[in-house]
Design a protein around this motif. Structure first.
Motif, PDB file in Angstrom:
ATOM      1  N   GLU A 151      29.119  41.870  63.795  1.00 60.34           N
ATOM      2  CA  GLU A 151      29.780  43.051  63.238  1.00 60.34           C
ATOM      3  C   GLU A 151      31.011  42.684  62.411  1.00 60.34           C
ATOM      4  O   GLU A 151      31.283  43.305  61.384  1.00 60.34           O
ATOM      5  N   ALA A 152      31.773  41.693  62.874  1.00 59.83           N
ATOM      6  CA  ALA A 152      32.990  41.311  62.144  1.00 59.83           C
ATOM      7  C   ALA A 152      32.645  40.804  60.746  1.00 59.83           C
ATOM      8  O   ALA A 152      33.312  41.135  59.770  1.00 59.83           O
ATOM      9  N   ARG A 153      31.573  40.003  60.643  1.00 57.48           N
ATOM     10  CA  ARG A 153      31.149  39.492  59.335  1.00 57.48           C
ATOM     11  C   ARG A 153      30.645  40.643  58.451  1.00 57.48           C
ATOM     12  O   ARG A 153      30.907  40.661  57.243  1.00 57.48           O
ATOM     13  N   ALA A 154      29.954  41.614  59.032  1.00 60.45           N
ATOM     14  CA  ALA A 154      29.478  42.765  58.261  1.00 60.45           C
ATOM     15  C   ALA A 154      30.670  43.525  57.667  1.00 60.45           C
ATOM     16  O   ALA A 154      30.640  43.930  56.498  1.00 60.45           O
ATOM     17  N   GLN A 155      31.718  43.710  58.458  1.00 64.46           N
ATOM     18  CA  GLN A 155      32.913  44.393  57.939  1.00 64.46           C
ATOM     19  C   GLN A 155      33.551  43.585  56.823  1.00 64.46           C
ATOM     20  O   GLN A 155      34.004  44.133  55.808  1.00 64.46           O
ATOM     21  N   GLU A 156      33.586  42.269  56.998  1.00 65.39           N
ATOM     22  CA  GLU A 156      34.164  41.390  55.978  1.00 65.39           C
ATOM     23  C   GLU A 156      33.384  41.501  54.669  1.00 65.39           C
ATOM     24  O   GLU A 156      33.968  41.571  53.575  1.00 65.39           O
ATOM     25  N   LEU A 157      32.057  41.538  54.760  1.00 62.21           N
ATOM     26  CA  LEU A 157      31.216  41.645  53.563  1.00 62.21           C
ATOM     27  C   LEU A 157      31.447  42.976  52.849  1.00 62.21           C
ATOM     28  O   LEU A 157      31.538  43.026  51.622  1.00 62.21           O
ATOM     29  N   ASN A 158      31.526  44.053  53.617  1.00 58.25           N
ATOM     30  CA  ASN A 158      31.771  45.356  52.992  1.00 58.25           C
ATOM     31  C   ASN A 158      33.109  45.380  52.261  1.00 58.25           C
ATOM     32  O   ASN A 158      33.238  45.986  51.187  1.00 58.25           O
ATOM     33  N   GLU A 198      33.960  46.144  48.240  1.00 58.21           N
ATOM     34  CA  GLU A 198      34.959  47.138  47.838  1.00 58.21           C
ATOM     35  C   GLU A 198      35.988  46.511  46.893  1.00 58.21           C
ATOM     36  O   GLU A 198      36.413  47.149  45.923  1.00 58.21           O
ATOM     37  N   GLU A 199      36.350  45.271  47.117  1.00 55.96           N
ATOM     38  CA  GLU A 199      37.302  44.594  46.221  1.00 55.96           C
ATOM     39  C   GLU A 199      36.719  44.463  44.818  1.00 55.96           C
ATOM     40  O   GLU A 199      37.421  44.692  43.817  1.00 55.96           O
ATOM     41  N   GLU A 200      35.445  44.077  44.707  1.00 55.48           N
ATOM     42  CA  GLU A 200      34.809  43.943  43.387  1.00 55.48           C
ATOM     43  C   GLU A 200      34.732  45.286  42.680  1.00 55.48           C
ATOM     44  O   GLU A 200      35.007  45.386  41.479  1.00 55.48           O
ATOM     45  N   MET A 201      34.334  46.308  43.420  1.00 58.63           N
ATOM     46  CA  MET A 201      34.199  47.626  42.810  1.00 58.63           C
ATOM     47  C   MET A 201      35.561  48.174  42.381  1.00 58.63           C
ATOM     48  O   MET A 201      35.675  48.856  41.354  1.00 58.63           O
ATOM     49  N   ALA A 202      36.597  47.891  43.156  1.00 58.67           N
ATOM     50  CA  ALA A 202      37.952  48.344  42.789  1.00 58.67           C
ATOM     51  C   ALA A 202      38.395  47.660  41.500  1.00 58.67           C
ATOM     52  O   ALA A 202      39.039  48.277  40.637  1.00 58.67           O
ATOM     53  N   VAL A 209      32.289  38.290  33.505  1.00 60.45           N
ATOM     54  CA  VAL A 209      31.020  38.458  34.228  1.00 60.45           C
ATOM     55  C   VAL A 209      30.605  37.133  34.854  1.00 60.45           C
ATOM     56  O   VAL A 209      30.248  37.073  36.038  1.00 60.45           O
ATOM     57  N   ARG A 210      30.647  36.054  34.077  1.00 60.68           N
ATOM     58  CA  ARG A 210      30.180  34.748  34.560  1.00 60.68           C
ATOM     59  C   ARG A 210      31.015  34.249  35.739  1.00 60.68           C
ATOM     60  O   ARG A 210      30.486  33.825  36.762  1.00 60.68           O
ATOM     61  N   GLN A 211      32.319  34.322  35.584  1.00 60.44           N
ATOM     62  CA  GLN A 211      33.188  33.788  36.634  1.00 60.44           C
ATOM     63  C   GLN A 211      33.128  34.627  37.911  1.00 60.44           C
ATOM     64  O   GLN A 211      33.047  34.087  39.020  1.00 60.44           O
ATOM     65  N   ARG A 212      33.174  35.939  37.764  1.00 59.94           N
ATOM     66  CA  ARG A 212      33.167  36.780  38.967  1.00 59.94           C
ATOM     67  C   ARG A 212      31.823  36.700  39.675  1.00 59.94           C
ATOM     68  O   ARG A 212      31.741  36.774  40.893  1.00 59.94           O
ATOM     69  N   ARG A 213      30.724  36.559  38.911  1.00 60.29           N
ATOM     70  CA  ARG A 213      29.406  36.440  39.535  1.00 60.29           C
ATOM     71  C   ARG A 213      29.362  35.212  40.437  1.00 60.29           C
ATOM     72  O   ARG A 213      28.931  35.298  41.591  1.00 60.29           O
ATOM     73  N   ARG A 214      29.817  34.094  39.935  1.00 61.08           N
ATOM     74  CA  ARG A 214      29.755  32.856  40.723  1.00 61.08           C
ATOM     75  C   ARG A 214      30.605  32.951  41.990  1.00 61.08           C
ATOM     76  O   ARG A 214      30.139  32.664  43.090  1.00 61.08           O
TER      77      ARG A 214
END
Length: 356
Positions: A178-185, A189-193, A331-336
């Motif tokens: 569960e802790a890893r799932a929260q970390e992934l979410n 959210e950081e990328e979308m922000a 796009v390239r840098q953030r994707r990697r």
């Protein structure tokens, strides 16, 4: 003989040490309960996309996952070593180089592949002795057959980005992660922000109209209840057929011409690419073609709209819609970096750089 004040000081010091010890033990127990997830012996449960509660006597240890998007979730959660069966599509498709970089068993074809979203060899699944099977929720006949043999099945159906987060949280509970799932979410959210902040600086008065084209045909698109609609809106566009109440729809030519989209976005397509659309006389009056704004999402694995990787597709589309605020290098840098964080692997980012 020690003075009385000395004995009192010694008593207070001992009390402080005892207090600190108890406080430390308290916070350790809180960490164990709240962040580390259930221990190997504790029962776990989650509600699947059929509305069924799936209960396990302990976090899943042997998992057969026949949906590639859910398989990605298991690798992100860090429980790949518990996977004993995968979809045949992993071995056959363009996604294979990524999984080969992530898992030696796939590179050597050592993991069993007893089916996929379309066909399942039930007896082969049973022979793997899984304590959890993950399938599409609509594979009702296979699910009924597996459950009649005593296997626990988690049914998945992803329609919106919110479903992707619901899935990772449920799989986090069923695997004790569960802790890893929260970390992934939080990563998503950081990328979308980041995207939202840049789009907010754009100079456009109204969002560009986007027509999304599935690989099955030029007239196959998606309406409002879909990850495609979520993708277009998150990238700062407006779905040309966002008024349709269907996840998948086949529209008429006159409706496409009437919508006159500013941008055409193609799903990964082995038969047609943007040059075909630009040369097709049926499309010549469409604004997107006249302005040569026809694009194809570059890769199924990285632009997967049914996994937590969806921000990569959002950033890619946002670059096409607003190149003045999001560059190709962004796009390239953030994707990697994003891929490496999601999978906790440098290798998967290297594969993406090689593919593009």
């Amino acid at each position: 003989m020690k003075p009385r004040w000395y004995n009192l000081r010694q008593s207070v010091s001992a009390g402080r040490l005892l207090f600190i010890f108890l406080l430390t033990a308290f916070f350790f127990l809180l960490w164990e309960e709240g962040f580390a997830g259930p221990s190997a012996a504790e029962p776990v449960d989650a509600v699947d996309f059929r509305g069924r509660r799936v209960e396990l006597p302990q976090p899943a240890q042997r998992i057969v996952c026949l949906i590639e998007s859910a398989l990605s979730a298991l690798y992100m959660l860090g429980v790949a070593d518990r996977v004993v069966g995968i979809s045949t599509n992993v071995y056959d498709g363009s996604i294979r180089p990524y999984y080969e970089a992530l898992d030696e068993r796939i590179r050597s074809r050592a993991l069993a592949a007893p089916g996929n979203w379309d066909f399942i060899n039930v007896e082969s699944v049973v022979a793997l002795q899984p304590d959890l099977v993950i399938l599409w929720a609509h594979q009702t006949e296979a699910i009924r057959s597996l459950e009649s043999r005593g296997l626990r099945v988690f049914g998945v159906f992803i329609e919106r980005f919110s479903d992707v987060h619901r899935e990772i949280e449920a799989l986090g509970r069923l695997t004790g992660s569960e802790a890893r799932a929260q970390e992934l979410n939080l990563m998503v959210e950081e990328e979308m922000a980041w995207v939202r902040r840049l789009i907010a600086t754009r100079s456009a008065d109204s969002p560009p109209v986007v027509y999304f084209m599935w690989a099955q045909g030029d007239l196959e698109t998606s309406g409002a209840p879909s990850t495609v609609n979520d993708l277009i809106e998150a990238a700062g566009g407006r779905n040309a057929f966002g008024d349709l109440p269907h996840e998948h729809a086949v529209v008429r030519w006159e409706k496409v011409l009437q919508a006159n989209p500013d941008v055409v976005v193609m799903w990964v397509n082995s038969q047609r690419n943007p040059s075909h659309i630009l040369a097709d006389l049926r499309w010549r009056s469409v604004k997107a073609v006249q302005n040569r704004r026809v694009y194809e999402l570059p890769d199924i694995f990285t632009c997967d709209l049914w996994t937590l990787k969806y921000p990569i597709a959002v950033i890619t589309l946002a670059h096409w819609l607003y190149p003045e605020v999001i560059s190709h290098e962004d796009v390239r840098q953030r994707r990697r970096v994003f891929l490496e964080r999601l999978y906790n692997s440098k290798a998967v980012g290297s594969v993406a750089d090689h593919v593009f």
